[in-house]
Design a protein around this motif. Structure first.
Motif, short mmCIF file in Angstrom:
data_model
loop_
_atom_site.label_atom_id
_atom_site.label_comp_id
_atom_site.label_asym_id
_atom_site.label_seq_id
_atom_site.Cartn_x
_atom_site.Cartn_y
_atom_site.Cartn_z
N VAL A 345 0.86 -1.19 0.00
CA VAL A 345 0.00 0.00 0.00
C VAL A 345 0.89 1.24 0.00
CG1 VAL A 345 -1.71 1.34 1.29
CG2 VAL A 345 -1.90 -1.16 1.18
N LEU A 346 0.72 2.08 -1.01
CA LEU A 346 1.37 3.39 -1.03
C LEU A 346 0.40 4.37 -0.37
CD1 LEU A 346 3.89 4.95 -2.11
CD2 LEU A 346 2.47 5.58 -4.07
N PRO A 347 0.71 4.85 0.84
CA PRO A 347 -0.28 5.61 1.61
C PRO A 347 -0.31 7.10 1.28
CG PRO A 347 1.64 5.24 2.96
CD PRO A 347 1.93 4.60 1.62
N HIS A 348 -0.21 7.45 0.02
CA HIS A 348 -0.16 8.86 -0.38
C HIS A 348 -1.56 9.36 -0.75
CE1 HIS A 348 4.38 8.47 -1.60
NE2 HIS A 348 4.15 8.18 -0.34
N PHE A 349 -2.52 9.15 0.14
CA PHE A 349 -3.91 9.51 -0.15
C PHE A 349 -4.13 11.02 -0.08
CE2 PHE A 349 -4.26 5.13 -0.10
CZ PHE A 349 -5.56 4.68 -0.24
N SER A 350 -3.18 11.75 0.49
CA SER A 350 -3.22 13.21 0.51
C SER A 350 -1.87 13.73 0.03
CB SER A 350 -3.53 13.72 1.92
OG SER A 350 -3.65 15.12 1.94
N GLY A 351 -1.34 13.11 -1.01
CA GLY A 351 0.02 13.40 -1.43
C GLY A 351 1.00 12.70 -0.51
N SER A 352 2.27 12.79 -0.84
CA SER A 352 3.27 12.14 0.02
C SER A 352 3.76 13.11 1.08
CB SER A 352 4.46 11.67 -0.82
OG SER A 352 5.28 12.77 -1.16
N GLY A 353 4.26 12.56 2.16
CA GLY A 353 4.93 13.37 3.16
C GLY A 353 6.41 13.44 2.84
N THR A 354 7.22 13.62 3.88
CA THR A 354 8.66 13.61 3.68
C THR A 354 9.09 12.19 3.32
OG1 THR A 354 8.89 13.25 6.06
CG2 THR A 354 9.14 15.50 5.27
N PRO A 355 10.15 12.03 2.53
CA PRO A 355 11.08 13.06 2.08
C PRO A 355 10.69 13.75 0.78
CG PRO A 355 11.91 10.92 1.45
CD PRO A 355 10.63 10.66 2.21
N TRP A 356 9.62 13.29 0.10
CA TRP A 356 9.33 13.83 -1.23
C TRP A 356 8.43 15.05 -1.19
CZ3 TRP A 356 8.16 8.45 -0.36
CH2 TRP A 356 9.22 7.61 -0.67
N LEU A 357 7.49 15.08 -0.26
CA LEU A 357 6.48 16.14 -0.22
C LEU A 357 5.90 16.38 -1.61
CD1 LEU A 357 7.83 18.77 2.35
CD2 LEU A 357 6.12 16.99 2.69
N ASP A 358 5.48 15.30 -2.22
CA ASP A 358 4.94 15.34 -3.58
C ASP A 358 3.41 15.44 -3.50
OD1 ASP A 358 4.11 14.95 -6.15
OD2 ASP A 358 5.20 13.08 -6.48
N THR A 359 2.90 16.64 -3.73
CA THR A 359 1.46 16.86 -3.61
C THR A 359 0.67 16.16 -4.70
OG1 THR A 359 1.60 18.90 -4.89
CG2 THR A 359 1.80 19.09 -2.49
N GLU A 360 1.33 15.74 -5.80
CA GLU A 360 0.63 15.08 -6.90
C GLU A 360 0.62 13.56 -6.79
OE1 GLU A 360 1.99 16.43 -10.68
OE2 GLU A 360 1.83 18.54 -10.15
N SER A 361 1.36 13.02 -5.82
CA SER A 361 1.35 11.58 -5.64
C SER A 361 -0.01 11.12 -5.12
CB SER A 361 2.45 11.15 -4.68
OG SER A 361 2.53 9.73 -4.61
N LYS A 362 -0.38 9.90 -5.44
CA LYS A 362 -1.68 9.36 -5.04
C LYS A 362 -1.47 8.02 -4.33
CE LYS A 362 -4.06 12.65 -7.07
NZ LYS A 362 -2.93 13.58 -7.26
#
Length: 508
Positions: A345-362
């Protein structure tokens, strides 16, 4: 005599009344909503949060019985901004930290100041989470609100204005706004001038020595069922208060807090303004403990992801838990097999946190088959969150920050399964305090010090914070999850371009 810690989180508030020795006398909590009026936006009705917090305070004080409170301080979510009128009433919903609308404002900040210089001055990497770009967004996109607002407040100062009569903010929370000069210990006036933000429209910084803001206003005290005078003290960022409340009050001690978000806080004697931390989007700010600083990692999803799964797919378990007085999460995970689930599970349901802080990740769930039942998916969510934790710990270690033990607090610290998972995946023991609601306890201790109950925070912690148990990694678990972690590290890089293609029509 008792002390009150009031925690204003992103999805709920808690009021806890503590005895002087740290025992809990009364508690209450309320949940509230996050609204998303547009994709990427995250807002909240701050006036409703205030009303629900008052309900919690009344209920907790009543449950505590005849032990009168002597002091109160707040532990608050960071970064959210609330424009208010001259009476302190919110003019629009709060813009929350997880809101991602400020890409253009961050680009402007980079052009004006440079990402490196902003990090050096404020300890905050360029990101949509910060308060400064949110204020700039209001300045540019809601001109009527910008002109009408008397002040722009975070939740702590928004509450303290009503509790004690004036908008005051702790140095801890102010230093998370990207408007505070870490070295000077004050608002960064030159930065604010260039952004056309009058410092008078921000809250007063709390006194550094006493942190006393005032006393609880008489009328409000009566409404809350409190007859005695109550000292109101500056508190701080919820994660910093939790670090205090679990004993992370010396340089090198670390905490993992699992609530709405999952956060690691490492205490430091000096602000580690290293470029490796900036590139990893690690924020550095003032601890609530005088003279200390914190390096903070962040996973936006944390417990919020498990709550989403609970509310979306586990109606029967919620109802059964309500009828039987059980924890719904225990019922949701009941029957989960030992060892790795086989899902990723990639838990980027609100974008990623650190270290990427990628707001477009899902977010993503990989490896599903018809054999994947409810407890399997629930446990896979915990695995994904814990793999993200490991990535952040590895980043801190690669920057020279040693972490030999984690103090575990928040709702996640009540789950034996999750605690063992963290120990096995991360390869470190977790020490669990007796009081896992450490943010409220930390706030209460800050209030107690301000009221003279203890001479300083370290004395307060020594007399109230006690360890309950230690969870050690297991050799079998560490080996099994070590193999899965190597696979997990491939997931985000592989899915990143796919997610961008899926959402390149402007709906992300």
């Amino acid at each position: 005599m008792s002390l009150i810690g009031l925690d204003i989180g992103t999805t709920g508030c808690k009021a806890i009344v503590f005895r002087e020795d740290g025992a809990i006398l009364g508690r209450a909590m309320r949940e509230y909503a996050i609204s998303t009026p547009q994709p990427g936006w995250a807002e909240q009705d701050a006036e409703r949060v205030w009303l629900l917090a008052c309900e919690s305070l009344r209920e907790a004080v009543a449950a505590a019985g005849g032990d009168p409170p002597r002091a109160m301080a707040l532990s608050c979510q960071g970064e959210a901004i609330i424009p208010v009128d001259k009476e302190g009433r919110a003019l629009r919903p709060a813009i929350l930290g997880m809101d991602t609308r400020t890409g253009e404002e961050n680009q402007w900040l980079d052009e004006q100041f440079g990402a490196e210089e902003l990090f050096r001055r404020t300890g905050m990497p360029l990101h949509t989470i910060n308060t400064l770009p949110k204020i700039l967004w209001l300045q540019r996109h809601e001109r009527d609100i910008w002109r009408e607002a008397a002040q722009f407040l975070l939740y702590e100062d928004f509450f303290l204005r009503r509790l004690a009569g004036r908008a005051t903010i702790s140095h801890c929370l102010a230093s998370r706004s990207q408007m505070y000069d870490l070295g000077a210990g004050e608002w960064a006036k030159d930065l604010l001038d260039q952004c056309d933000i009058d410092p008078k429209r921000l809250a007063l910084l709390a006194p550094k020595r006493t942190a006393v803001v005032g006393t609880l206003q008489k009328q409000l005290a009566g409404e809350l069922g409190i007859s005695a005078d109550v000292v109101i003290a500056a508190g701080g960022h919820d994660q910093a208060c939790a670090a205090c409340g679990c004993g992370a009050t010396e340089s090198g001690l670390a905490m993992v807090s699992t609530g709405t978000a999952e956060v690691v806080e490492v205490a430091m004697a000096e602000p580690a303004i290293a470029d490796a931390l900036r590139r990893g989007n690690i924020s550095v700010y003032r601890h609530v403990v005088p003279g200390l600083y914190l390096a903070m990692t962040l996973n936006h999803s944390g417990g919020l992801l498990l709550r989403w799964f609970r509310d979306s797919f586990c109606e029967r378990q919620i109802e059964r838990a309500r009828m039987e007085g059980e924890d719904p999460y225990d019922l949701i995970l009941q029957g989960a097999s030992e060892g790795p689930t086989g899902l990723l599970v990639l838990p980027h349901f609100s974008g990623s946190g650190t270290p990427w802080l990628d707001t477009e990740s899902k977010g993503a769930i990989l490896g599903l088959t018809f054999a994947a039942d409810r407890p399997t998916v629930a446990k896979a969510i915990l695995e994904g969150l814990t793999f993200e934790l490991r990535i952040n710990l590895d980043l801190l270690r690669s920057s020279g920050i040693e972490i030999d033990e984690l103090r575990a607090v928040g709702g996640g610290a009540r789950s034996d399964l999750w605690l063992q998972l963290k120990a096995d995946v991360c390869g470190v023991p977790l020490r669990v305090p007796e009081v896992t609601e450490a943010a409220c306890l930390g706030a209460a201790l800050l209030g107690g010090v301000a009221a003279g109950v203890w001479p300083d925070l370290r004395s307060a912690v020594a007399q109230t914070v006690r360890a309950k148990r230690l969870v050690e990694p297991t050799e079998v678990g560490a080996r099994a999850y070590g193999e899965r972690f190597e696979l997990y590290k491939e997931v985000y890089p592989i899915l990143r371009p796919l997610h961008r293609c899926m959402f390149d029509d402007g709906t992300s």
